[in-house]
Each structure stands twice: as C-alpha cells, then as structure tokens.
Design a protein around this motif. Structure first.
Motif, PDB file in Angstrom:
ATOM      1  N   UNK A   1       0.830  -1.200   0.000  1.00  0.00           N
ATOM      2  CA  UNK A   1       0.000   0.000   0.000  1.00  0.00           C
ATOM      3  C   UNK A   1       0.867   1.253   0.000  1.00  0.00           C
ATOM      4  N   UNK A   2       1.905   1.285   0.878  1.00  0.00           N
ATOM      5  CA  UNK A   2       2.777   2.444   0.949  1.00  0.00           C
ATOM      6  C   UNK A   2       3.513   2.671  -0.364  1.00  0.00           C
ATOM      7  N   UNK A   3       3.938   1.572  -1.010  1.00  0.00           N
ATOM      8  CA  UNK A   3       4.652   1.713  -2.281  1.00  0.00           C
ATOM      9  C   UNK A   3       3.746   2.275  -3.355  1.00  0.00           C
ATOM     10  N   UNK A   4       2.451   1.927  -3.319  1.00  0.00           N
ATOM     11  CA  UNK A   4       1.515   2.461  -4.300  1.00  0.00           C
ATOM     12  C   UNK A   4       1.312   3.953  -4.101  1.00  0.00           C
ATOM     13  N   UNK A   5       1.198   4.392  -2.851  1.00  0.00           N
ATOM     14  CA  UNK A   5       1.037   5.822  -2.565  1.00  0.00           C
ATOM     15  C   UNK A   5       2.276   6.588  -3.001  1.00  0.00           C
ATOM     16  N   UNK A   6       3.467   6.003  -2.728  1.00  0.00           N
ATOM     17  CA  UNK A   6       4.706   6.662  -3.143  1.00  0.00           C
ATOM     18  C   UNK A   6       4.765   6.822  -4.649  1.00  0.00           C
ATOM     19  N   UNK A   7       4.374   5.765  -5.363  1.00  0.00           N
ATOM     20  CA  UNK A   7       4.357   5.827  -6.823  1.00  0.00           C
ATOM     21  C   UNK A   7       3.382   6.897  -7.313  1.00  0.00           C
ATOM     22  N   UNK A   8       2.225   6.964  -6.659  1.00  0.00           N
ATOM     23  CA  UNK A   8       1.226   7.960  -7.046  1.00  0.00           C
ATOM     24  C   UNK A   8       1.752   9.375  -6.817  1.00  0.00           C
ATOM     25  N   UNK A   9       2.415   9.571  -5.676  1.00  0.00           N
ATOM     26  CA  UNK A   9       2.969  10.888  -5.385  1.00  0.00           C
ATOM     27  C   UNK A   9       4.030  11.282  -6.408  1.00  0.00           C
ATOM     28  N   UNK A  10       4.936  10.352  -6.707  1.00  0.00           N
ATOM     29  CA  UNK A  10       5.974  10.645  -7.684  1.00  0.00           C
ATOM     30  C   UNK A  10       5.368  10.960  -9.039  1.00  0.00           C
ATOM     31  N   UNK A  11       4.321  10.266  -9.389  1.00  0.00           N
ATOM     32  CA  UNK A  11       3.672  10.493 -10.681  1.00  0.00           C
ATOM     33  C   UNK A  11       3.054  11.875 -10.735  1.00  0.00           C
ATOM     34  N   UNK A  12       2.350  12.238  -9.664  1.00  0.00           N
ATOM     35  CA  UNK A  12       1.670  13.526  -9.663  1.00  0.00           C
ATOM     36  C   UNK A  12       2.657  14.683  -9.643  1.00  0.00           C
ATOM     37  N   UNK A  13       3.732  14.546  -8.880  1.00  0.00           N
ATOM     38  CA  UNK A  13       4.693  15.637  -8.806  1.00  0.00           C
ATOM     39  C   UNK A  13       5.439  15.838 -10.123  1.00  0.00           C
ATOM     40  N   UNK A  14       5.391  14.832 -10.986  1.00  0.00           N
ATOM     41  CA  UNK A  14       6.052  14.977 -12.283  1.00  0.00           C
ATOM     42  C   UNK A  14       5.192  15.718 -13.283  1.00  0.00           C
ATOM     43  N   UNK A  15       3.934  15.989 -12.935  1.00  0.00           N
ATOM     44  CA  UNK A  15       3.021  16.690 -13.843  1.00  0.00           C
ATOM     45  C   UNK A  15       3.193  18.181 -13.625  1.00  0.00           C
ATOM     46  N   UNK A  16       3.830  18.839 -14.520  1.00  0.00           N
ATOM     47  CA  UNK A  16       4.048  20.274 -14.387  1.00  0.00           C
ATOM     48  C   UNK A  16       3.683  20.972 -15.672  1.00  0.00           C
ATOM     49  N   UNK A  17       3.343  22.283 -15.515  1.00  0.00           N
ATOM     50  CA  UNK A  17       3.041  23.097 -16.685  1.00  0.00           C
ATOM     51  C   UNK A  17       1.919  22.519 -17.504  1.00  0.00           C
ATOM     52  N   UNK A  18       1.993  22.714 -18.812  1.00  0.00           N
ATOM     53  CA  UNK A  18       0.938  22.239 -19.694  1.00  0.00           C
ATOM     54  C   UNK A  18       1.075  20.758 -20.011  1.00  0.00           C
ATOM     55  N   UNK A  19       2.112  20.111 -19.456  1.00  0.00           N
ATOM     56  CA  UNK A  19       2.264  18.679 -19.671  1.00  0.00           C
ATOM     57  C   UNK A  19       1.097  17.909 -19.083  1.00  0.00           C
ATOM     58  N   UNK A  20       0.257  18.586 -18.270  1.00  0.00           N
ATOM     59  CA  UNK A  20      -0.915  17.916 -17.721  1.00  0.00           C
ATOM     60  C   UNK A  20      -1.854  17.435 -18.825  1.00  0.00           C
ATOM     61  N   UNK A  21      -1.741  18.001 -20.035  1.00  0.00           N
ATOM     62  CA  UNK A  21      -2.616  17.588 -21.131  1.00  0.00           C
ATOM     63  C   UNK A  21      -2.536  16.087 -21.363  1.00  0.00           C
ATOM     64  N   UNK A  22      -1.329  15.511 -21.308  1.00  0.00           N
ATOM     65  CA  UNK A  22      -1.168  14.082 -21.561  1.00  0.00           C
ATOM     66  C   UNK A  22      -1.851  13.246 -20.489  1.00  0.00           C
ATOM     67  N   UNK A  23      -2.021  13.826 -19.336  1.00  0.00           N
ATOM     68  CA  UNK A  23      -2.633  13.091 -18.237  1.00  0.00           C
ATOM     69  C   UNK A  23      -4.045  12.634 -18.581  1.00  0.00           C
ATOM     70  N   UNK A  24      -4.723  13.380 -19.435  1.00  0.00           N
ATOM     71  CA  UNK A  24      -6.125  13.080 -19.732  1.00  0.00           C
ATOM     72  C   UNK A  24      -6.336  12.448 -21.111  1.00  0.00           C
ATOM     73  N   UNK A 115     -13.583   5.595  -9.507  1.00  0.00           N
ATOM     74  CA  UNK A 115     -13.985   5.133 -10.840  1.00  0.00           C
ATOM     75  C   UNK A 115     -13.156   5.814 -11.922  1.00  0.00           C
ATOM     76  N   UNK A 116     -12.654   6.994 -11.592  1.00  0.00           N
ATOM     77  CA  UNK A 116     -11.676   7.672 -12.443  1.00  0.00           C
ATOM     78  C   UNK A 116     -10.418   7.831 -11.600  1.00  0.00           C
ATOM     79  N   UNK A 117      -9.301   7.312 -12.108  1.00  0.00           N
ATOM     80  CA  UNK A 117      -8.100   7.256 -11.274  1.00  0.00           C
ATOM     81  C   UNK A 117      -6.853   7.494 -12.130  1.00  0.00           C
ATOM     82  N   UNK A 118      -5.741   7.775 -11.465  1.00  0.00           N
ATOM     83  CA  UNK A 118      -4.461   7.976 -12.130  1.00  0.00           C
ATOM     84  C   UNK A 118      -3.709   6.651 -12.150  1.00  0.00           C
ATOM     85  N   UNK A 119      -3.379   6.185 -13.365  1.00  0.00           N
ATOM     86  CA  UNK A 119      -2.698   4.894 -13.463  1.00  0.00           C
ATOM     87  C   UNK A 119      -1.187   5.061 -13.332  1.00  0.00           C
ATOM     88  N   UNK A 120      -0.469   3.990 -13.467  1.00  0.00           N
ATOM     89  CA  UNK A 120       0.977   4.001 -13.256  1.00  0.00           C
ATOM     90  C   UNK A 120       1.735   4.744 -14.347  1.00  0.00           C
TER      91      UNK A 120
END
Length: 768
Positions: A1-24, A115-120
């Motif tokens: 569980x902790x490793x999944x949260x860490x991965x999620x945090x690292x993923x989110x912190x890598x989203x900067x500027x307009x690069x968020x477009x790829x997220x969706x 139901x809508x989530x951020x994948x790896x």
C-alpha cells in the motif's frame, strides 16, 4: 500500500506546466464533446456561465479555457483573437465574438469512488464498466473584444471569423437592444452597426441569440464609454455634452527608435488648452503631462483631476488659472501608427518617444503664446522623466523651450519599483498553467511595456531562466535586483548622461517620507492564502516583501497548483527568491510614494480569483517611487537613509512629507510649495527692497503676521481663497516691522496680495 502511494505521489509531482494535457489523453475517446474542462484551471467557471453583463476579460477567459481544453484543437489560440481586437481598434470598430460549445467535466463522485483514477503511466483512466463519469455542459456566449471607446458613437461588428462553434448548433439570428425602451434590432454578420451613447461610464448592451435548435438566449455585455465630450453635470446625476471641448492631436517631428525596434517612429498624442479665467489669452502656459497610464485609463479630464487635493474639491489647476495662467494638458493615448495597423499604447511607450512629442508641443505653444512670460512644466510620475528628457534635449540641440520652472512630481529619476514577488506571481498566473487572461493583460500592458522595462529597478525578465517565460533563476548571484535586459541600464545611463535641464529652476515634490519611515517592513508576509477554485482544484499562494540585509535571501513568491485525487497533490509549482544588496534593505518597504493596490481592484471585475487575492493581502501598499529616486539623490544607494540638508540632490528646492503618501498625491503643504514656485517669479513685479523683504508667518493661526524690515506706506492688503473669492481687504496700510491682522480663516490655502502704487507681491499661506 505504501509503495503504491509513493508511486502515485511521484507520478503527480512529475506533472508540471501544460504537460498535464497528456494526463487526460486516455479520456479523449470517452467524452462526447472532446472537450474536457478538467484539463485547465477553472477561472471563468464556464460550467456556471453567467449571461448578464459579460466583460471583455470574462469572455476571453472563457474562450481561452475552452480552447485549451479541446482535445481536437478546433479553436484558434487566444493570441489570434486578441490580434483581431487590435485590428478592430485600427479600423475604429469594436469586434464582437460568439462562442458556442459543449464540454464535459469529471464528476467529483467518480473521483471519490476511484472510478476515475491515475494509473501508473501518469494518465487518468476510467475503471472498466463505468459508462459515463462525465457531466455535460453547454455554453453560448457573446462578448466584445475591446472594453472601451473614447467616442460616444461606437461602431460594433460581428465578423464570420469571430464566430466559434464546436457543436452542430447554428445561429439563425442575432438581435441587439441597447435601450430597454426600444425594440430588438437584428444585426447582420460582417456589417457594422452603430450605437450612440448619451453618457460616460459603464453601458449595458443586450443581445438575443436564436439557435437552430429553437433555443433563444438573452445575454448582456458591459462596455465602457470614456468620451471627453461628456462631463458630470452639477445640476443632476446625469452626464451632458460639454461644448466646446477642443482636444487637439499632435505628432512629433523627431522620430525615435526604441531598444529592439528595427526602425524609428514618430509618436502621437493629444492635448487640450484650458485658458486662464482672467482674460482667456494664451500668455502664461503651464504644461501638465500624463504619467504611466496603461490602456489610456486616464483621459485629459482625468489628468486635470491629478491636481485635486483636500476634501472640499480644491484643485491646483483652478487656482493657477484664476491667477492668469493657462493650463496645457498633454495625454499619451492608445493610437494606431500612421499607415499601419500597429496599435501603440502611448501611455506606456518609450519615454524618449513621448518626450519628442512634448518638444513639438512646446514649440507649437511658444509660437502661439502672447507676451514674454516663460513656461512652467509640471511632470507627475513618469511625466517628470518625459519632461526632464524633453527640456534637456531641447537645450542640447539648440531648441528654445523658453521655460523657467520645471516641477518634478514624485518622478522616478533613479527608477521605480514593483515588488519582484508580485511580478513573478502575476507572470506565472498569466503565462503558466493557470492561463489567467486578466494577469496576461496586466503583464503585457504594464510590466512588459517599454516604459516599465526602462524604469523598473528590479524586473522579472532579468531573472528568467534561459528559454523559460515563467521560471526564475535560483543561483544566489541572480537574486539581487536586476533591471530588464537591454532596457533598464541603457535608459538610466542615457538619462544620467543628459542630466537635468540647465536653464530652468528645477524643484521636486516627493510623496515618500524624508525621515526614513517605511511602508511595511522588509521581508514581511504579504499573503499566505489558499484559493479554493473548485472542489478538485486549489492554489496556495505565498508572498513576501524583499528582504533586509540581515535576512539576506528569502522566498518572495511561491505558487502551488493542487488537484484533489483522493487527497490534495501539488501538480505544478513555481517560486522566486530575492537577495538584499549589500548596501540597502529591500525595495518594497523603503520610504517612497506608495502604490495603492486598491487601484487594481477594477481589473478583477468578474475574476473571482483576483478578487479573492485583493481581499487577502496583509498590506495594500508598497514602495513604488523611492524618495531616494524622486529626489535623485547621489552619494548613497541606501534607500532608507533620511533626506537631510547634506543629501546631494539636483533640485533647488523640494517638498518632502514625513509620512509615506500615495503616489502623486497633492496636499495643502505641497500645493503651497508649488504655488510659491509658480507664482513668485511673475507676481513679484519689482526688485524694490520694500515688498521683496516682506515675510509672512506660515502656516498662519488666528491672525496674519506680516513682517518687513523696510517701511511700506499706503499698501493695500487682500486675502483670497483658492477660488479667487476675497476673504479680507484693507487699504492705506503702513507696514513697518510686524503687522498683525486678526482674520478668522478655515483650513486651506490662501493668497495674500500686498500692493502699493509701484509694485505688488503675492504670498501663499496655509491655515492648518
């Protein structure tokens, strides 16, 4: 569980500027409209779009968000729409635009239930079996691409290329009603229609759109009329035409090529002569210039009002006109460069180019004026630099300015200041992921203007990382105050080399405290606030004044944009630091003419984020024109040093308060100083030692005390108020030594005239 949260945090912190477009990207084919509003910051609240009193910025903000949220990029970028606005200005038309669009947002409940989530892979994904996690919205919006007109006869036009539609709905008709007592009138695309407004101020224009679906949409926009032909009536609250009201256009005959420009250009402006109220003859000109004025927010009547002071409608212009002087007001409006469609914001154009306009105006007035009286030039704010440059240029080029007195009014002779933390924040909010149109206009119109680049001691463009439009350098050596590259140093060096006019008496009015009083304190917290944009978006903003020497380096601006996916994550972030020089504490709290943040409140109309920003500032003022700069002090760079008799300044005399006043504020004290400088040289008509030896105690109390070392016989003494009304008059008076005249006066400025059969003198006094 902790490793999944860490991965999620690292993923989110890598989203900067307009690069968020790829997220969706994975959600694109799941949407019906191909426009997912979650991809952008929700400043306009398009999902709850208003239909009443839409401003230009509200329309542009909504358009900007829908355009960026569109997966298919069907709409032109905002810059293309703004170019159409400039073209409209050049053609003397107000372009209208229509936006018709459907878009979607992710339901908050679908995120809460995962139901809508951020994948790896750092992409938003819909859980299998979930049919429609979106909520659909529609928008049908009309707006004016220009917010203001300086004429009351305004031509509007809706061109085909400014109708933007991402749906299968079409417009079958559009009607307008600008007077509720009149019927709707159909308007045709590509065909201008005129509205004749009968008053200044905010106007409401109603529109009715009929769509192919049968839907009828009624909406209103706001539009500002700022016509100099209208003035407020003293009889009622309406506005009426003022006639005559002769506003003359003028163009320089000497071109100027600015830094970075490929050619030289002639500046253009407008002026009006307000004759004296004695004989109406143009014989004693006083030139009054506009200062820094983005978008020509201050017209000629607005410049005249800069001379207001006190609480009872007193005005320095009225006073000098009652004494026989003619006021010539020069305004630098927004104009289209001759033979082009290039729009120039004259109020923030190069100081040198505007100075060449003043050179031409002085030449023209000198050719018209009657008599031998020399000119007076008053330069408020940036106008003080324009007039200083023009007068000195004329001296250096054998042009006669015929000017005896130059009054610098809180002018930045050594530079101006806007807190670097504010500059970073406004620029990031405008041109970073937030995309706030209001901030873009503020940065483009103010901070990026030629005049601001020339004047600001610390400018954000001097701190930007190579290749970035928003991110600041972080190395310690780059944190000290730095002017705009290629502008600031070049301009100040040129100004210093020219010096001050040498054939005039140069005096200064400062609004900054001369005793070292600060505005706030170095390094103070200006803001620490969380802005809840939506239930899933928020911004955390921290602002501080620049540091003291003791603090050395501090963070002056920090923006965090956060998204709520189960809990809050920072998805983009930007910060700026500042370092104090070795010789002074920071700029922001130094003694100086204050900038009042309340003056920006109008920019936030319809912008909830900016309104909330204004409401959560811990201080509403900052040092705008350091007194060190307004006094042109040399020999020290310590902004906090008190101004004393030993301070080295280029001015022969000055008026300096003991508290920091708002920039270009007139008071009874500095008005008395200005009147003494303006009137003394002309109204003292004789070199006889008698009247010239008179001294009057000032300020006065319950009596007027007149002292003379010489016997003066058969004198007439009169006291008039600022409007020329005689308060006291006596004749056949002998003055020998001290004469005391008991007079009961209200607080204010008064002129005391002493005449004999051979000479006269006027003295200015203040009752406090």
């Amino acid at each position: 569980m902790n490793s999944k949260i860490t991965l999620l945090l690292l993923s989110l912190f890598s989203i900067v500027g307009y690069s968020q477009d790829k997220t969706y990207d994975l959600l694109k084919n799941k949407t019906q409209t191909n426009i997912l509003y979650d991809r952008v910051y929700n400043i306009s609240d398009a999902a709850n779009s208003k239909r009443k009193e839409i401003t230009t910025n509200q329309f542009l903000q909504t358009y900007h968000e829908i355009q960026r949220a569109d997966f298919n990029n069907r709409l032109p970028k905002l810059e293309a729409v703004q170019n159409q606005a400039n073209l409209g200005f050049a053609q003397n038309q107000i372009p209208l635009s229509v936006l018709i669009s459907d878009f979607e947002t992710i339901k908050k409940s679908e995120i809460d239930t995962k139901n809508v989530f951020l994948n790896s892979n750092n992409q938003m994904e819909i859980k299998s079996g979930i049919a429609n996690p979106f909520e659909k919205h529609s928008i049908n919006l009309i707006g004016a691409l220009l917010q203001k007109s300086k004429t009351n006869q305004v031509d509007f036009i809706l061109k085909n290329n400014l109708i933007f539609n991402t749906t299968d709905r079409t417009i079958t008709s559009i009607a307008v009603n600008y007077d509720d007592s009149k019927a709707w009138k159909n308007i045709n695309q590509n065909q201008a229609f005129r509205i004749n407004f009968t008053k200044n101020g905010n106007q409401i224009i109603n529109f009715k759109l009929t769509l192919s679906t049968g839907e009828i949409i009624e909406q209103s926009i706001t539009f500002d009329v700022d016509c100099p032909k209208f003035v407020a009536s003293n009889k009622n609250s309406a506005t009426e035409l003022l006639a005559p009201n002769v506003i003359n256009t003028i163009a320089a005959t000497i071109p100027y090529q600015g830094y970075g420009e490929t050619a030289s250009f002639l500046g253009q402006a407008e002026y009006e002569i307000f004759p004296d109220t004695v004989d109406g003859i143009l014989d004693k000109p006083i030139f009054l210039l506009d200062g820094f004025d983005p978008g020509d927010a201050r017209n000629i009547p607005g410049i005249y009002s800069l001379l207001n002071y006190g609480t009872t409608g007193q005005n320095l212009g009225d006073i000098v006109r009652a004494q026989g002087y003619d006021l010539v007001i020069l305004n630098f409006p927004t104009y289209t460069r001759t033979g082009t469609t290039t729009v120039v914001d004259g109020g923030v154009d190069y100081i040198q180019r505007n100075a060449m306009i003043l050179v031409e105006l002085i030449n023209q007035i000198n050719a018209q004026k009657v008599g031998t009286a020399q000119n007076v030039v008053i330069g408020p704010s940036m106008g003080g630099l324009i007039s200083r440059y023009a007068l000195r240029y004329m001296e250096q080029n054998n042009l006669t300015h015929d000017t005896r007195l130059y009054i610098s009014f809180d002018s930045p002779h050594l530079g101006a200041n806007v807190p670097i933390g504010f500059q970073h924040l406004f620029n990031y909010m405008g041109f970073g992921p937030v995309g706030d149109v209001t901030m873009q206009a503020l940065v483009n119109g103010m901070l990026k203007s030629p005049a601001a680049r020339e004047m600001l001691i610390d400018h954000f463009e001097g701190h930007l990382q190579t290749g970035s439009v928003t991110e600041f350098n972080t190395a310690a050596a780059t944190l000290v105050p730095t002017g705009c590259p290629n502008y600031r140093t070049a301009f100040q060096n040129e100004l210093n080399a020219m010096g001050f006019p040498s054939t005039t008496r140069n005096v200064s009015i400062a609004n900054g405290a001369g005793n070292g009083t600060m505005t706030g304190t170095p390094g103070m917290v200006v803001m620490n606030h969380t802005f809840n944009i939506t239930t899933t978006q928020r911004a955390i903003i921290n602002l501080n004044f620049t540091p003291s020497i003791a603090q050395n380096i501090i963070e002056v601006s920090h923006f965090k944009g956060q998204t709520n996916l189960i809990f809050w994550f920072t998805v983009y972030e930007s910060l700026a630091k500042s370092k104090a020089p070795t010789y002074t504490d920071g700029l922001d709290s130094a003694p100086g003419g204050r900038f009042d943040m309340n003056s920006l409140a109008g920019l936030g109309t319809g912008n909830a984020l900016l309104t909330e920003f204004m409401n959560n500032l811990n201080i509403m003022y900052f040092d705008f024109i350091p007194v060190w700069s307004s006094m042109g002090i040399s020999g020290t760079s310590n902004l906090y040093s008190p101004v004393t008799a030993s301070s080295v300044t280029p001015f022969a005399a000055s008026s300096i308060p003991i508290t920091n006043e708002n920039h270009v504020t007139l008071t009874a004290t500095n008005v008395a100083f200005a009147l003494n400088e303006i009137l003394n040289a002309v109204l003292s008509t004789s070199q006889n030692l008698g009247l010239n030896s008179i001294w009057i105690k000032n300020p006065i109390e319950n009596a007027i005390q007149i002292n003379s070392n010489y016997a003066i016989e058969n004198a007439t003494i009169s006291v008039t108020d600022i409007l020329g009304k005689t308060i006291f008059n006596t004749s056949n008076v002998t003055i020998n030594g001290m004469l005391e005249i008991p007079v009961s006066l209200s607080n204010g400025v008064y002129l005391i005239t002493i005449k004999t059969d051979k000479e006269s003198v006027v003295k200015k006094v203040v009752k406090e």
